[in-house]
Write an enzyme that holds these catalytic residues in place. Structure first.
Site, PDB file in Angstrom:
ATOM      1  CG  ASP A  54      -0.305  -0.017   2.540  1.00 59.35           C
ATOM      2  OD1 ASP A  54       0.855   0.448   2.626  1.00 59.35           O
ATOM      3  OD2 ASP A  54      -0.919  -0.458   3.521  1.00 59.35           O
TER       4      ASP A  54
ATOM      5  NE  ARG B 232       4.665  -4.034   5.954  1.00 63.08           N
ATOM      6  CZ  ARG B 232       3.449  -3.748   5.462  1.00 63.08           C
ATOM      7  NH1 ARG B 232       2.425  -3.550   6.271  1.00 63.08           N
ATOM      8  NH2 ARG B 232       3.258  -3.649   4.165  1.00 63.08           N
TER       9      ARG B 232
ATOM     10  CE  LYS C  51      -5.197  -0.726   0.883  1.00 62.63           C
ATOM     11  NZ  LYS C  51      -5.455  -0.329   2.279  1.00 62.63           N
TER      12      LYS C  51
ATOM     13  CG  ASP D 110      -6.983   2.909   2.805  1.00 62.21           C
ATOM     14  OD1 ASP D 110      -6.443   3.869   3.388  1.00 62.21           O
ATOM     15  OD2 ASP D 110      -7.025   1.755   3.269  1.00 62.21           O
TER      16      ASP D 110
ATOM     17  CG  ASN E 200      -3.140   2.316   3.548  1.00 63.90           C
ATOM     18  OD1 ASN E 200      -3.638   2.087   2.439  1.00 63.90           O
ATOM     19  ND2 ASN E 200      -3.424   1.574   4.605  1.00 63.90           N
TER      20      ASN E 200
ATOM     21  CG  HIS F 271      -8.769  -2.404   9.392  1.00 67.63           C
ATOM     22  ND1 HIS F 271      -7.813  -3.053  10.142  1.00 67.63           N
ATOM     23  CD2 HIS F 271      -8.230  -2.249   8.155  1.00 67.63           C
ATOM     24  CE1 HIS F 271      -6.733  -3.254   9.400  1.00 67.63           C
ATOM     25  NE2 HIS F 271      -6.957  -2.785   8.199  1.00 67.63           N
TER      26      HIS F 271
ATOM     27  CD  GLU G 134     -10.774  -3.494   4.643  1.00 65.34           C
ATOM     28  OE1 GLU G 134     -10.714  -3.416   5.893  1.00 65.34           O
ATOM     29  OE2 GLU G 134      -9.998  -2.881   3.880  1.00 65.34           O
TER      30      GLU G 134
HETATM   31 MG   LIG Z   1      -7.325   1.057   5.374  1.00 66.74          MG
END
Ligand SMILES: [Mg+2]
Length: 383
Positions: free
Chosen positions: A31, A68, A182, A211, A213, A313, A333
């Site tokens: 992203d 991550r 994105k 989005d 981010n 989310h 989502e």
């Molecule tokens: Mg988001």
């Protein structure tokens, strides 16, 4: 004062198992945080599963996760606090959340410590609903049997524009109701081109979101929100740093396009601040990330009172139930990433995700999830 209650049924938690499972992703995911150099492409998701069983044989499954870094830390914290559950009444979920929170209070009431609690909290709700023979949404008091859903996984920035169009078309074909793209990459013109192309391809009627981010600064966010006004977007998500509540509030007040944010916040208290600032039109809490269903419900209550819309989310397998309980129509989502972890699949029809009617979350761990498990810890005695 030691708070406790006696279980009417006399049942108690006998056994808890936590597992650390690493779900590999088919393609490395990027992203805007990757394109601005802040993060590396994502190749796996660290899942934390909690399985709870009572003396009388009632069972619950819960989950938390991290992307991550963070998986080993969540697992270590969960392992340390898990013994506090043994012998407790599984019905007392709020009390147990508080007990687990105090057990690790020195490392805070947000972030990794509460995310470890989240797996137990979800498992306790799953257990309670299963024992009642109800889906989680019915246990909580459902408003609807299906929730409108939108696809995110097809619209990432590592996806070339030709494929973006194909993915969007395939999602709509599959019955998913909206498409999220994105944006937030350093080349703003490319962002605009991608949104323009997909909007043209899908037509004006298909709900479309973007989005960023958190990768715009305030002046850039102002400009991009103004440019995106003409695309009739459902929302513009995370235009600014997740903790810039004043900045988000200014955008929400200035533009017609709704502003969405909240996924990065890790406690009910942080969401409370965001709501007080009126920093979002769509609030995007993430139940595992805020510490489970207990804090999620507190957030949803505040959001509803403030007249906000809801778009939880990630983790659709859990959020489909929680979204079904919200007073006004939310968006869930759609991410197919977690599907291999479970034996069951969510059903999608006419733009909507059907709320599973199986007891609890309606999920069981797959053989594949067991195979991807790297570490396990157990406390108590399995009945
Ligand atoms: Mg988001």
């Amino acid at each position: 004062m030691t708070a406790s209650t006696s279980s009417a049924a006399g049942d108690s938690i006998a056994w808890v198992r936590i597992s650390s499972c690493y779900l590999p992703l088919a393609n490395p995911i990027s992203d805007a945080k990757v394109l601005t150099g802040r993060q590396k492409p994502m190749t796996e998701i660290a899942m934390l599963f909690a399985e709870i069983e009572t003396k009388d044989g009632h069972k619950g499954l819960g989950l938390s996760y991290s992307k991550r870094a963070g998986g080993p830390g969540q697992f270590a914290h969960a392992k340390e606090i898990a013994p506090a559950l043994i012998g407790e009444d599984p019905s007392d979920i709020s009390r147990l959340w508080t007990k687990l929170c105090w057990a690790g209070a020195s490392v805070g009431r947000s972030g990794m410590s509460t995310q470890a609690i989240g797996a137990f909290d979800v498992a306790l709700y799953d257990l309670k609903a299963r024992r009642a023979g109800l889906s989680l949404s019915k246990l909580l008091g459902s408003q609807r049997d299906s929730v409108q859903c939108y696809n995110t996984s097809g619209g990432f920035l590592h996806t070339p524009i030709e494929q973006l169009v194909v993915n969007a078309g395939a999602s709509i074909e599959r019955g998913i109701g909206g498409i999220k793209l994105k944006v937030g990459q350093p080349d703003r013109a490319l962002d605009i081109q991608r949104v323009e192309t997909v909007r043209k391809h899908l037509g004006e009627q298909v709900p479309l979101m973007v989005d960023a981010n958190q990768q715009w600064d305030r002046p850039t966010a102002q400009r991009m929100c103004r440019i995106f006004e003409e695309f009739n977007l459902v929302w513009i998500e995370e235009p600014l740093d997740a903790y810039d509540f004043e900045g988000h509030a200014a955008l929400a007040a200035t533009f017609d396009t709704p502003i969405a944010t909240g996924e990065m916040l890790t406690s009910a208290a942080e969401h409370g601040e965001l709501i007080r600032h009126r920093a979002a039109d769509y609030l995007m809490p993430d139940a595992p990330r805020v510490g489970g269903i207990t804090p999620f419900l507190k957030i949803a209550g505040q959001a509803e009172h403030a007249g906000l819309s809801l778009g939880p989310h990630f983790a659709m397998e859990l959020h489909v139930h929680l979204a079904a309980v919200y007073a006004t129509e939310p968006w869930v989502e759609h991410f197919d990433w977690l599907e291999p972890l479970f034996n069951e699949r969510l059903e999608i029809k006419n733009g909507r995700m059907l709320v599973p009617t199986r007891p609890g979350l309606g999920l069981s761990l797959s053989e594949q999830a067991r195979a991807w498990t790297r570490e396990v810890a157990e406390v108590g005695t399995r009945p």
